[in-house]
Design a protein around this motif. Structure first.
Motif, PDB file in Angstrom:
ATOM      1  N   UNK A 184       0.840  -1.192   0.000  1.00  0.00           N
ATOM      2  CA  UNK A 184       0.000   0.000   0.000  1.00  0.00           C
ATOM      3  C   UNK A 184       0.878   1.247   0.000  1.00  0.00           C
ATOM      4  N   UNK A 185       0.399   2.300  -0.649  1.00  0.00           N
ATOM      5  CA  UNK A 185       1.107   3.575  -0.674  1.00  0.00           C
ATOM      6  C   UNK A 185       0.103   4.699  -0.452  1.00  0.00           C
ATOM      7  N   UNK A 186       0.473   5.674   0.356  1.00  0.00           N
ATOM      8  CA  UNK A 186      -0.400   6.823   0.587  1.00  0.00           C
ATOM      9  C   UNK A 186       0.340   7.907   1.335  1.00  0.00           C
ATOM     10  N   UNK A 187      -0.415   8.827   1.922  1.00  0.00           N
ATOM     11  CA  UNK A 187       0.220   9.818   2.791  1.00  0.00           C
ATOM     12  C   UNK A 187       0.248   9.277   4.223  1.00  0.00           C
ATOM     13  N   UNK A 188       0.701  10.075   5.169  1.00  0.00           N
ATOM     14  CA  UNK A 188       0.887   9.575   6.532  1.00  0.00           C
ATOM     15  C   UNK A 188      -0.430   9.241   7.237  1.00  0.00           C
ATOM     16  N   UNK A 189      -1.536   9.805   6.757  1.00  0.00           N
ATOM     17  CA  UNK A 189      -2.829   9.468   7.353  1.00  0.00           C
ATOM     18  C   UNK A 189      -3.483   8.277   6.656  1.00  0.00           C
ATOM     19  N   UNK A 190      -2.791   7.727   5.653  1.00  0.00           N
ATOM     20  CA  UNK A 190      -3.287   6.536   4.982  1.00  0.00           C
ATOM     21  C   UNK A 190      -4.112   6.787   3.743  1.00  0.00           C
ATOM     22  N   UNK A 191      -4.262   8.061   3.344  1.00  0.00           N
ATOM     23  CA  UNK A 191      -5.044   8.382   2.155  1.00  0.00           C
ATOM     24  C   UNK A 191      -4.251   8.043   0.896  1.00  0.00           C
ATOM     25  N   UNK A 192      -4.901   7.417  -0.073  1.00  0.00           N
ATOM     26  CA  UNK A 192      -4.198   6.905  -1.255  1.00  0.00           C
ATOM     27  C   UNK A 192      -3.859   7.991  -2.278  1.00  0.00           C
ATOM     28  N   UNK A 193      -4.550   9.120  -2.236  1.00  0.00           N
ATOM     29  CA  UNK A 193      -4.319  10.183  -3.215  1.00  0.00           C
ATOM     30  C   UNK A 193      -3.173  11.080  -2.721  1.00  0.00           C
ATOM     31  N   UNK A 194      -1.942  10.617  -2.902  1.00  0.00           N
ATOM     32  CA  UNK A 194      -0.797  11.246  -2.254  1.00  0.00           C
ATOM     33  C   UNK A 194       0.235  11.838  -3.214  1.00  0.00           C
ATOM     34  N   UNK A 195       0.140  11.540  -4.494  1.00  0.00           N
ATOM     35  CA  UNK A 195       1.249  11.774  -5.422  1.00  0.00           C
ATOM     36  C   UNK A 195       1.796  13.200  -5.386  1.00  0.00           C
ATOM     37  N   UNK A 196       0.925  14.183  -5.223  1.00  0.00           N
ATOM     38  CA  UNK A 196       1.383  15.565  -5.230  1.00  0.00           C
ATOM     39  C   UNK A 196       1.235  16.231  -3.868  1.00  0.00           C
ATOM     40  N   UNK A 197       1.166  15.411  -2.811  1.00  0.00           N
ATOM     41  CA  UNK A 197       0.986  15.936  -1.463  1.00  0.00           C
ATOM     42  C   UNK A 197       2.290  16.079  -0.685  1.00  0.00           C
ATOM     43  N   UNK A 198       3.406  15.654  -1.279  1.00  0.00           N
ATOM     44  CA  UNK A 198       4.733  15.768  -0.660  1.00  0.00           C
ATOM     45  C   UNK A 198       4.818  15.003   0.662  1.00  0.00           C
ATOM     46  N   UNK A 199       4.128  13.879   0.696  1.00  0.00           N
ATOM     47  CA  UNK A 199       4.126  13.005   1.869  1.00  0.00           C
ATOM     48  C   UNK A 199       3.925  11.590   1.364  1.00  0.00           C
ATOM     49  N   UNK A 200       4.794  10.672   1.750  1.00  0.00           N
ATOM     50  CA  UNK A 200       4.705   9.318   1.202  1.00  0.00           C
ATOM     51  C   UNK A 200       4.969   8.282   2.277  1.00  0.00           C
ATOM     52  N   UNK A 201       4.081   7.300   2.347  1.00  0.00           N
ATOM     53  CA  UNK A 201       4.217   6.151   3.229  1.00  0.00           C
ATOM     54  C   UNK A 201       3.927   4.906   2.407  1.00  0.00           C
ATOM     55  N   UNK A 202       4.819   3.917   2.466  1.00  0.00           N
ATOM     56  CA  UNK A 202       4.638   2.679   1.700  1.00  0.00           C
ATOM     57  C   UNK A 202       5.024   1.491   2.568  1.00  0.00           C
ATOM     58  N   UNK A 203       4.228   0.423   2.499  1.00  0.00           N
ATOM     59  CA  UNK A 203       4.505  -0.771   3.302  1.00  0.00           C
ATOM     60  C   UNK A 203       3.512  -1.867   2.939  1.00  0.00           C
ATOM     61  N   UNK A 204       3.797  -3.118   3.344  1.00  0.00           N
ATOM     62  CA  UNK A 204       2.774  -4.154   3.262  1.00  0.00           C
ATOM     63  C   UNK A 204       1.574  -3.743   4.115  1.00  0.00           C
ATOM     64  N   UNK A 205       0.395  -4.298   3.814  1.00  0.00           N
ATOM     65  CA  UNK A 205      -0.839  -3.819   4.431  1.00  0.00           C
ATOM     66  C   UNK A 205      -0.815  -3.836   5.957  1.00  0.00           C
ATOM     67  N   UNK A 206      -0.343  -4.919   6.555  1.00  0.00           N
ATOM     68  CA  UNK A 206      -0.366  -5.027   8.021  1.00  0.00           C
ATOM     69  C   UNK A 206       0.569  -4.002   8.664  1.00  0.00           C
ATOM     70  N   UNK A 207       1.706  -3.784   8.055  1.00  0.00           N
ATOM     71  CA  UNK A 207       2.675  -2.813   8.578  1.00  0.00           C
ATOM     72  C   UNK A 207       2.213  -1.393   8.282  1.00  0.00           C
ATOM     73  N   UNK A 208       1.587  -1.205   7.140  1.00  0.00           N
ATOM     74  CA  UNK A 208       1.071   0.109   6.751  1.00  0.00           C
ATOM     75  C   UNK A 208       0.112   0.651   7.814  1.00  0.00           C
ATOM     76  N   UNK A 209      -0.794  -0.197   8.246  1.00  0.00           N
ATOM     77  CA  UNK A 209      -1.753   0.222   9.267  1.00  0.00           C
ATOM     78  C   UNK A 209      -1.078   0.631  10.559  1.00  0.00           C
ATOM     79  N   UNK A 210      -0.053  -0.107  10.957  1.00  0.00           N
ATOM     80  CA  UNK A 210       0.671   0.222  12.190  1.00  0.00           C
ATOM     81  C   UNK A 210       1.440   1.535  12.043  1.00  0.00           C
ATOM     82  N   UNK A 211       1.982   1.775  10.855  1.00  0.00           N
ATOM     83  CA  UNK A 211       2.734   3.012  10.626  1.00  0.00           C
ATOM     84  C   UNK A 211       1.811   4.226  10.555  1.00  0.00           C
ATOM     85  N   UNK A 212       0.627   4.051   9.997  1.00  0.00           N
ATOM     86  CA  UNK A 212      -0.333   5.160   9.977  1.00  0.00           C
ATOM     87  C   UNK A 212      -0.656   5.594  11.410  1.00  0.00           C
TER      88      UNK A 212
END
Length: 290
Positions: A231-259
């Protein structure tokens, strides 16, 4: 080049390899490379420019009706109103390249009607080629990639980037890293975001987060991650991130923990979360003065 790949992806691979040859030749005598400063701690070299020119020429020779969005030349080339736009970073990791630190890459993505459909990240120092086409999976040197299977954040190795431009929130980033480091196995800062995302896709790292990134830093790498099952998104987990200057990427289970950890540091966080971060930073400053 493969007959099994989409023709547009094959063209991107051809462009990336041609640019990689330019970069590898220049790396043999990096001290002879001319360097210009765009702003404090932000550099461009003649190699960035030559790499970009080669990529653009290769792409527009094949697809003259396509648009171009490139780090060094913006939208100067290609069709301005095309639904097909190539998003190019000709040398991601310029600072590493200048110092002879062999962690940098070329990133090429194709956006069709605003959605990334093809992506290539090429590491010329190792001859590692990462590719993806939407719906067809992600590959490293013709081998199918899958994100890490780890599910515990305490066992995870994460990649990140440090702030380096004037005006960046250094204190906030230090607070964020200090919190993340308590819950993970390790944190790495290689210095080339597109390659960081490719490493998440390949399972070499278990996640990546960074602020201040531009669309050409993340366009190709984000497709690699999603096509590898992440999964890829911004730090709040939103997928529409490409031009938001914020990026978080991880497998789904880890993504949720990082959010849960990083969401409060997002510029899109709620007021209460931002107040909590500000209070924590204030306490840290007071402790430092004692």
């Amino acid at each position: 080049m493969s007959s099994n790949l989409h023709p547009m992806l094959n063209t991107a691979i051809k462009a990336a390899r041609a640019a990689g040859a330019i970069i590898n030749r220049a790396a043999l005598d990096v001290e002879a490379v001319r360097i210009s400063q765009k702003q404090i701690n932000d550099y461009v070299t003649e190699v960035d420019q030559a790499s970009e020119a080669t990529i653009i020429e290769t792409l527009l020779t094949a697809y003259p009706g396509h648009g171009i969005l490139a780090e060094e030349s913006g939208r100067q080339h290609g069709a301005r109103d095309s639904e097909h736009v190539w998003i190019i970073d000709p040398l991601d990791g310029t600072t590493n390249f200048i110092h002879g630190f062999p962690v940098y890459c070329i990133s090429i993505a194709l956006s069709v009607r605003g959605r990334i459909e093809h992506g290539v990240v090429y590491d010329p120092t190792r001859n590692d080629l990462f590719t993806a086409t939407r719906g067809r999976g992600a590959f490293m040197n013709d081998r199918r990639m899958r994100v890490s299977k780890r599910t515990r954040l305490s066992e995870c190795l994460l990649g990140t980037g440090f702030p380096y431009r004037p005006g960046d929130d250094f204190a906030g980033y230090m607070q964020m890293m200090a919190e993340v480091m308590q819950y993970t196995h390790g944190l790495r800062r290689p210095g080339a975001a597109a390659l960081d995302l490719a490493y998440v896709a390949a399972g070499f790292t278990d996640g990546f987060f960074e602020t201040g990134l531009s669309i050409w830093d993340v366009a190709a790498g984000s497709l690699l991650v999603t096509e590898a099952g992440g999964l890829v998104g911004n730090f709040t987990g939103e997928a529409d991130f490409l031009e938001q200057r914020e990026c978080l990427a991880a497998p789904a289970r880890i993504y949720g923990q990082l959010v849960k950890l990083l969401g409060k540091y997002s510029k899109f966080a709620g007021v209460e979360d931002k107040m909590a971060v500000h209070a924590s930073l204030s306490k840290g400053g007071e402790a430092g003065q004692e």
